[in-house]
Design an enzyme around this catalytic site. Structure first.
Site, PDB file in Angstrom:
ATOM      1  N   MET A  56      12.775  -9.141  -0.959  1.00 54.79           N
ATOM      2  CA  MET A  56      13.078 -10.551  -0.716  1.00 54.79           C
ATOM      3  C   MET A  56      12.291 -11.399  -1.711  1.00 54.79           C
ATOM      4  O   MET A  56      11.074 -11.231  -1.843  1.00 54.79           O
ATOM      5  CB  MET A  56      12.692 -10.952   0.708  1.00 54.79           C
ATOM      6  CG  MET A  56      13.490 -10.248   1.810  1.00 54.79           C
ATOM      7  SD  MET A  56      15.194 -10.808   1.941  1.00 54.79           S
ATOM      8  CE  MET A  56      14.968 -12.458   2.585  1.00 54.79           C
ATOM      9  N   HIS A  57      12.980 -12.311  -2.398  1.00 56.02           N
ATOM     10  CA  HIS A  57      12.262 -13.125  -3.373  1.00 56.02           C
ATOM     11  C   HIS A  57      12.964 -14.416  -3.779  1.00 56.02           C
ATOM     12  O   HIS A  57      12.359 -15.282  -4.392  1.00 56.02           O
ATOM     13  CB  HIS A  57      12.024 -12.314  -4.655  1.00 56.02           C
ATOM     14  CG  HIS A  57      13.253 -12.184  -5.503  1.00 56.02           C
ATOM     15  ND1 HIS A  57      14.286 -11.336  -5.185  1.00 56.02           N
ATOM     16  CD2 HIS A  57      13.620 -12.822  -6.652  1.00 56.02           C
ATOM     17  CE1 HIS A  57      15.232 -11.427  -6.093  1.00 56.02           C
ATOM     18  NE2 HIS A  57      14.874 -12.323  -6.991  1.00 56.02           N
ATOM     19  N   ARG A  58      14.230 -14.576  -3.463  1.00 51.83           N
ATOM     20  CA  ARG A  58      15.011 -15.644  -4.084  1.00 51.83           C
ATOM     21  C   ARG A  58      14.500 -17.032  -3.733  1.00 51.83           C
ATOM     22  O   ARG A  58      14.086 -17.308  -2.597  1.00 51.83           O
ATOM     23  CB  ARG A  58      16.488 -15.523  -3.714  1.00 51.83           C
ATOM     24  CG  ARG A  58      17.148 -14.271  -4.221  1.00 51.83           C
ATOM     25  CD  ARG A  58      18.646 -14.429  -4.276  1.00 51.83           C
ATOM     26  NE  ARG A  58      19.020 -15.209  -5.442  1.00 51.83           N
ATOM     27  CZ  ARG A  58      19.221 -14.697  -6.658  1.00 51.83           C
ATOM     28  NH1 ARG A  58      19.065 -13.418  -6.876  1.00 51.83           N
ATOM     29  NH2 ARG A  58      19.572 -15.474  -7.651  1.00 51.83           N
TER      30      ARG A  58
END
Length: 330
Positions: free
Chosen positions: A180-182
């Site tokens: 997860m990073h957006r």
């Protein structure tokens, strides 16, 4: 001479197969725009680094730092860029202002929502307006560009990330790989991590693991992941082995949707929209924090897709090399 620009790990991963295919055939110069500094440790050829002068707004800083680099473009007849980062937009704009041929790899991806993903949707649509050569991963992406009546030549070549995966054996183990990073998830990352942690607790038969992105907006919520093994980012080759042998993937990444399709894995995509529509509801499945529990319950049982990967067969770089050799201004 062709300038080849990259700044992030995903860009390098997708550009490297092309460089291997054109080595000794087409002269090029590597330009690094400085986002992921650690990737330089694994590059054994000369690289020109552009310094990004950081000010309050990071995206503004990237674009402004790339626009006044006259010496960078001396002797360049073309610019090769991949994807949709802000540095891709900045380099393409600088080349466009100088009348230099722009070659865009992974062209034609769209959601038609400038906020999802942000700022990538704006970046790639803008680059399509400037590019002279569009290298599309699928025929659907090529059709999009044709419908938009963009200038330049359009080719369907597949996705070069798959060239890295040829020959890797696939298995189905107990691991659930999470990434997860957006940027568009930053404001609800705590909500995502809370529900993912609950799912991990409800399914102890699986090993949930997340190589945690270094962005502070992600890191500040790591304490919410008590049921998930939290790791530092790992090298690409080790991560790919994880994907190849996992049971299921949960991610907000774009590129992982391509890699899981090649490995015949199903992937829960924590986003409102995806530009990889070719695999949607076959390999990849959109989720929000309210429906991901029921979606996981369904997919953990029905986890092996039977369709063929829609993003190519791992021979994209060879096709691209042939196209580049046929251009007059590379």
């Amino acid at each position: 001479m062709m300038l080849v620009s990259f700044g992030t790990r995903p860009e390098w991963i997708k550009i490297k197969p092309v460089l291997n295919a054109i080595k000794g055939i087409i002269p090029y110069k590597l330009v690094f725009t400085g986002q992921h500094l650690d990737i330089l440790d694994n590059i054994d050829q000369p690289v020109h680094t552009v310094g990004i002068v950081n000010k309050k707004n990071r995206l503004d800083s990237i674009v402004s730092s790339l626009l006044h680099q006259d010496e960078l473009f001396d002797g360049a007849s073309s610019l090769f860029v991949q994807g949709d980062t802000t540095s891709v937009f900045g380099m393409a704009l600088a080349a466009f202002h100088r009348g230099i041929t722009i070659i865009h790899l992974e062209a034609g991806l769209r959601t038609y929502d400038n906020k999802h993903p942000f700022p990538e949707e704006f970046n790639r649509r803008s680059v399509s307006c400037m590019a002279d050569v569009h290298l599309c991963p699928t025929s659907a992406a090529a059709d999009i560009l044709k419908s938009e009546k963009v200038n330049g030549d359009i080719y369907v070549v597949g996705n070069t990330v798959l060239d890295n995966l040829v020959g890797i054996e696939t298995g189905y183990g107990r691991e659930i790989v999470v990434t997860m990073h957006r940027r568009e998830n930053h404001h609800i990352m705590d909500k995502w991590f809370t529900i993912l942690n609950k799912i991990a607790g409800d399914y102890p038969q699986y090993d949930f693991v997340i190589p945690l992105h270094p962005n502070p907006n992600v890191q500040k919520h790591r304490h919410l992941l008590s049921n998930i093994k939290v790791e530092d980012p790992i090298p690409y080759d080790k991560f790919i082995q994880r994907l190849a042998n996992c049971h299921l993937v949960i991610t907000d990444s774009g590129g992982i949707q391509e890699e899981t399709s090649f490995f015949k894995k199903k992937c829960i995509v924590c986003r409102e929209q995806t530009e990889r529509t070719e695999s949607l509801n076959i390999f990849s499945f959109l989720a929000d924090p309210d429906n991901i529990e029921s979606l996981f319950k369904k997919l953990e049982k029905d986890h092996i897709p039977t369709a063929e990967c829609p993003y190519g067969d791992g021979s994209s770089s060879k096709k691209i090399a042939q196209i580049l050799q046929g251009l007059n201004d590379v």
